[in-house]
Design a protein around this motif. Structure first.
Motif, PDB file in Angstrom:
ATOM      1  N   TRP A 145      22.531 -14.321 -41.900  1.00 36.87           N
ATOM      2  CA  TRP A 145      22.193 -12.964 -42.340  1.00 36.87           C
ATOM      3  C   TRP A 145      22.827 -12.737 -43.696  1.00 36.87           C
ATOM      4  CZ3 TRP A 145      24.442  -8.465 -44.027  1.00 36.87           C
ATOM      5  CH2 TRP A 145      23.642  -7.298 -43.995  1.00 36.87           C
ATOM      6  N   GLN A 146      22.130 -11.996 -44.549  1.00 35.79           N
ATOM      7  CA  GLN A 146      22.704 -11.558 -45.817  1.00 35.79           C
ATOM      8  C   GLN A 146      22.122 -10.218 -46.196  1.00 35.79           C
ATOM      9  OE1 GLN A 146      21.250 -13.713 -49.470  1.00 35.79           O
ATOM     10  NE2 GLN A 146      20.404 -15.126 -47.967  1.00 35.79           N
ATOM     11  N   GLY A 147      22.920  -9.401 -46.867  1.00 32.51           N
ATOM     12  CA  GLY A 147      22.454  -8.081 -47.258  1.00 32.51           C
ATOM     13  C   GLY A 147      23.600  -7.250 -47.804  1.00 32.51           C
ATOM     14  N   ASP A 148      23.278  -6.008 -48.162  1.00 34.75           N
ATOM     15  CA  ASP A 148      24.309  -5.136 -48.724  1.00 34.75           C
ATOM     16  C   ASP A 148      25.004  -4.339 -47.619  1.00 34.75           C
ATOM     17  OD1 ASP A 148      22.470  -3.153 -48.009  1.00 34.75           O
ATOM     18  OD2 ASP A 148      21.850  -2.751 -50.073  1.00 34.75           O
ATOM     19  N   SER A 149      25.968  -3.529 -48.005  1.00 28.20           N
ATOM     20  CA  SER A 149      26.774  -2.808 -47.018  1.00 28.20           C
ATOM     21  C   SER A 149      25.958  -1.820 -46.187  1.00 28.20           C
ATOM     22  CB  SER A 149      27.938  -2.096 -47.707  1.00 28.20           C
ATOM     23  OG  SER A 149      28.894  -3.038 -48.159  1.00 28.20           O
ATOM     24  N   ARG A 184      33.198  -1.083 -47.282  1.00 25.01           N
ATOM     25  CA  ARG A 184      33.568  -0.088 -48.300  1.00 25.01           C
ATOM     26  C   ARG A 184      33.805  -0.746 -49.656  1.00 25.01           C
ATOM     27  NH1 ARG A 184      36.416   2.016 -43.810  1.00 25.01           N
ATOM     28  NH2 ARG A 184      38.323   0.897 -44.403  1.00 25.01           N
ATOM     29  N   LEU A 185      34.309  -1.967 -49.641  1.00 26.94           N
ATOM     30  CA  LEU A 185      34.685  -2.642 -50.885  1.00 26.94           C
ATOM     31  C   LEU A 185      33.546  -3.410 -51.524  1.00 26.94           C
ATOM     32  CD1 LEU A 185      37.005  -3.789 -52.811  1.00 26.94           C
ATOM     33  CD2 LEU A 185      37.148  -5.683 -51.166  1.00 26.94           C
ATOM     34  N   SER A 186      32.732  -4.071 -50.706  1.00 30.84           N
ATOM     35  CA  SER A 186      31.875  -5.156 -51.207  1.00 30.84           C
ATOM     36  C   SER A 186      30.464  -4.711 -51.534  1.00 30.84           C
ATOM     37  CB  SER A 186      31.846  -6.285 -50.173  1.00 30.84           C
ATOM     38  OG  SER A 186      33.161  -6.698 -49.858  1.00 30.84           O
ATOM     39  N   ASP A 187      29.843  -5.484 -52.431  1.00 35.82           N
ATOM     40  CA  ASP A 187      28.454  -5.237 -52.805  1.00 35.82           C
ATOM     41  C   ASP A 187      27.487  -5.907 -51.840  1.00 35.82           C
ATOM     42  OD1 ASP A 187      28.883  -3.886 -55.482  1.00 35.82           O
ATOM     43  OD2 ASP A 187      29.978  -5.752 -55.810  1.00 35.82           O
ATOM     44  N   ARG A 188      27.793  -7.165 -51.468  1.00 39.24           N
ATOM     45  CA  ARG A 188      26.900  -7.905 -50.586  1.00 39.24           C
ATOM     46  C   ARG A 188      27.710  -8.749 -49.607  1.00 39.24           C
ATOM     47  NH1 ARG A 188      24.288 -11.817 -52.493  1.00 39.24           N
ATOM     48  NH2 ARG A 188      25.408 -12.069 -54.476  1.00 39.24           N
ATOM     49  N   HIS A 189      27.025  -9.163 -48.529  1.00 40.90           N
ATOM     50  CA  HIS A 189      27.681  -9.904 -47.460  1.00 40.90           C
ATOM     51  C   HIS A 189      26.818 -11.087 -47.026  1.00 40.90           C
ATOM     52  CE1 HIS A 189      30.140  -6.246 -47.005  1.00 40.90           C
ATOM     53  NE2 HIS A 189      28.993  -5.615 -47.154  1.00 40.90           N
ATOM     54  N   TYR A 190      27.503 -12.184 -46.701  1.00 39.27           N
ATOM     55  CA  TYR A 190      26.866 -13.332 -46.057  1.00 39.27           C
ATOM     56  C   TYR A 190      27.547 -13.527 -44.712  1.00 39.27           C
ATOM     57  CZ  TYR A 190      24.800 -14.648 -50.561  1.00 39.27           C
ATOM     58  OH  TYR A 190      24.085 -14.663 -51.736  1.00 39.27           O
ATOM     59  N   VAL A 221      31.706 -10.059 -53.082  1.00 38.02           N
ATOM     60  CA  VAL A 221      30.849 -10.616 -52.029  1.00 38.02           C
ATOM     61  C   VAL A 221      31.750 -11.081 -50.887  1.00 38.02           C
ATOM     62  CG1 VAL A 221      29.246 -12.504 -51.453  1.00 38.02           C
ATOM     63  CG2 VAL A 221      29.050 -11.302 -53.644  1.00 38.02           C
ATOM     64  N   THR A 222      31.287 -10.890 -49.646  1.00 35.13           N
ATOM     65  CA  THR A 222      32.068 -11.344 -48.505  1.00 35.13           C
ATOM     66  C   THR A 222      31.374 -12.504 -47.806  1.00 35.13           C
ATOM     67  OG1 THR A 222      31.053  -9.958 -46.783  1.00 35.13           O
ATOM     68  CG2 THR A 222      32.754  -8.949 -48.117  1.00 35.13           C
ATOM     69  N   LEU A 223      32.199 -13.294 -47.151  1.00 32.35           N
ATOM     70  CA  LEU A 223      31.741 -14.372 -46.287  1.00 32.35           C
ATOM     71  C   LEU A 223      32.316 -14.074 -44.908  1.00 32.35           C
ATOM     72  CD1 LEU A 223      30.147 -17.037 -46.321  1.00 32.35           C
ATOM     73  CD2 LEU A 223      32.283 -18.206 -46.868  1.00 32.35           C
TER      74      LEU A 223
END
Length: 236
Positions: A216-220, A201-207, A33-35
């Motif tokens: 905002w939050q969601g997938d790649s 490319r790496l992450s499943d989800r992002h905040y 997951v990214t921030l």
């Protein structure tokens, strides 16, 4: 199934100045997951709140089902969260080998624990510099050492604050390749960085956060399909 990490509505202050406003995020086992967000929007404060370095005043931080808000940072590390801090903060007066073994522990009984041998296999550059002091390493080598040091605690969750900041392009790619390998091995990761291409490319989800709030939050695929969101909150 309960989330590995659940940050639920936390408010965090520096003195009288509030930085986080109801900040919430979740990370599941094996998930990356990214921030994301511009500088000064609360990313590092979120990480510091999770780690107990800047304790949240309100809300809940649950890790593996237990509320860890209010625990001192050393106890947060013991429950299985490994931190690669912004600025690396390796021990400059210790050798590469000593940096790695200084924090080594397998408190959670990992079946295939991280060892000195596994870390230098992941980062062959460190094997070449094994007797050098921390302050004799390049920035990229210091970042590899900081990641290796965190892995030696055998964490359930690895957190990286500014994973590739200030690194040369080839070293950045080496770090991304490493994180990709860790993901394939099932390591849960929370990562802060500015490289949207590599992160998607790496992450499943992002905040994405703005002024201490998730905006905002969601997938790649959703993030890549939203250039307006990238421009508005990431400056891309």
């Amino acid at each position: 199934m309960a989330a590995l990490l659940e940050v639920d509505g936390i408010d965090t202050f520096y003195g009288r100045s509030q930085v986080l406003f109801g900040m919430s995020l979740t990370i599941n086992a094996g998930e990356v997951v990214t921030l994301m967000g511009r500088n000064g929007m609360g990313k590092t404060t979120t990480i510091r709140s999770i780690m107990g370095l800047t304790p949240a005043a309100r809300g809940h931080i649950r890790f593996r089902g237990s509320d860890i808000r209010g625990l001192p940072s050393y106890r947060v590390a013991k429950v299985g969260i490994g931190l690669v801090p912004e600025g690396r903060q390796i021990f400059s007066n210790l050798s590469v080998r000593e940096n790695l073994i200084a924090t080594a522990a397998n408190r959670n009984g990992a079946r295939r624990p991280w060892t000195y041998e596994r870390v230098v296999q992941l980062f062959p550059r460190l094997a070449e510099r094994i007797n050098n002091m921390g302050n004799q390493l390049s920035g990229g080598e210091q970042q590899m050492l900081a990641i290796g040091r965190a892995l030696m605690t055998n964490p359930h969750l690895l957190i990286l604050d500014e994973a590739t900041e200030g690194l040369a392009p080839l070293i950045r790619q080496e770090i991304w390749n490493c994180l990709g390998q860790l993901k394939r091995d099932g390591q849960a990761i929370l990562v802060v960085d500015k490289n949207v291409g590599a992160l998607t490319r790496l992450s499943d989800r992002h905040y994405i956060i703005e002024k201490g709030r998730v905006v905002w939050q969601g997938d790649s695929p959703a993030l890549l399909a939203a250039p307006d969101i990238q421009h508005r909150y990431l400056g891309i």
